[in-house]
Scaffold this motif. Sequence first.
Motif, PDB file in Angstrom:
ATOM      1  N   PHE A  47       0.837  -1.195   0.000  1.00  0.00           N
ATOM      2  CA  PHE A  47       0.000   0.000   0.000  1.00  0.00           C
ATOM      3  C   PHE A  47       0.872   1.245   0.000  1.00  0.00           C
ATOM      4  O   PHE A  47       1.878   1.308   0.709  1.00  0.00           O
ATOM      5  CB  PHE A  47      -0.900  -0.025   1.230  1.00  0.00           C
ATOM      6  N   VAL A  48       0.443   2.248  -0.759  1.00  0.00           N
ATOM      7  CA  VAL A  48       1.149   3.528  -0.805  1.00  0.00           C
ATOM      8  C   VAL A  48       0.282   4.651  -0.239  1.00  0.00           C
ATOM      9  O   VAL A  48       0.698   5.370   0.677  1.00  0.00           O
ATOM     10  CB  VAL A  48       1.565   3.873  -2.246  1.00  0.00           C
ATOM     11  N   ALA A  49      -0.926   4.799  -0.787  1.00  0.00           N
ATOM     12  CA  ALA A  49      -1.802   5.887  -0.359  1.00  0.00           C
ATOM     13  C   ALA A  49      -3.236   5.551  -0.744  1.00  0.00           C
ATOM     14  O   ALA A  49      -3.473   4.797  -1.687  1.00  0.00           O
ATOM     15  CB  ALA A  49      -1.385   7.209  -0.987  1.00  0.00           C
ATOM     16  N   GLY A  50      -4.188   6.141  -0.025  1.00  0.00           N
ATOM     17  CA  GLY A  50      -5.588   5.916  -0.329  1.00  0.00           C
ATOM     18  C   GLY A  50      -6.411   7.143  -0.056  1.00  0.00           C
ATOM     19  O   GLY A  50      -6.012   8.011   0.751  1.00  0.00           O
ATOM     20  N   ILE A  51      -7.567   7.251  -0.717  1.00  0.00           N
ATOM     21  CA  ILE A  51      -8.429   8.410  -0.551  1.00  0.00           C
ATOM     22  C   ILE A  51      -9.872   7.974  -0.631  1.00  0.00           C
ATOM     23  O   ILE A  51     -10.260   7.176  -1.487  1.00  0.00           O
ATOM     24  CB  ILE A  51      -8.098   9.494  -1.603  1.00  0.00           C
ATOM     25  N   ARG A  52     -10.663   8.506   0.273  1.00  0.00           N
ATOM     26  CA  ARG A  52     -12.106   8.201   0.282  1.00  0.00           C
ATOM     27  C   ARG A  52     -12.820   8.946  -0.826  1.00  0.00           C
ATOM     28  O   ARG A  52     -12.290   9.891  -1.407  1.00  0.00           O
ATOM     29  CB  ARG A  52     -12.702   8.575   1.638  1.00  0.00           C
TER      30      ARG A  52
END
Length: 126
Positions: A47-52
């Motif tokens: 995982f690197v980054a996530g956004i809702r």
Amino acid sequence: QVPLVESGGGLVQPGGSLRLSCTASGRTFNQYTIAWFRQAPGKDREFVAGIRWNSRHTYYADSVKGRFTISRDNSQNTVTLQMNSLKPDDTAIYYCAGDTGVILSRLRYDRSYDYWGQGTQVTVSS
């Protein structure tokens, strides 16, 4: 189904910047949590980054916090990963992934996402 397409990878020197984009088709894009993962040769995908969906909540791996920024424009069906201060360890194939109903405790797991792009290569080298 929301087909995802990544773009923006390439070769950059250490300390440089790149901007990756994840573009989707489909009218339900604004309902999806979108995440970036990466996989280096011989290593597991991480995982690197996530956004809702509403951009109110973003999440980062410790290894990229303070250097990478994830954002989205639902009107353009696009999620962007701005990568600054790149290091050789950031070299990998970067994938964007999306799905609805991703709970917080599972957001960093690749199995939480059914929809994936084809990946884009990022190489950090002098």
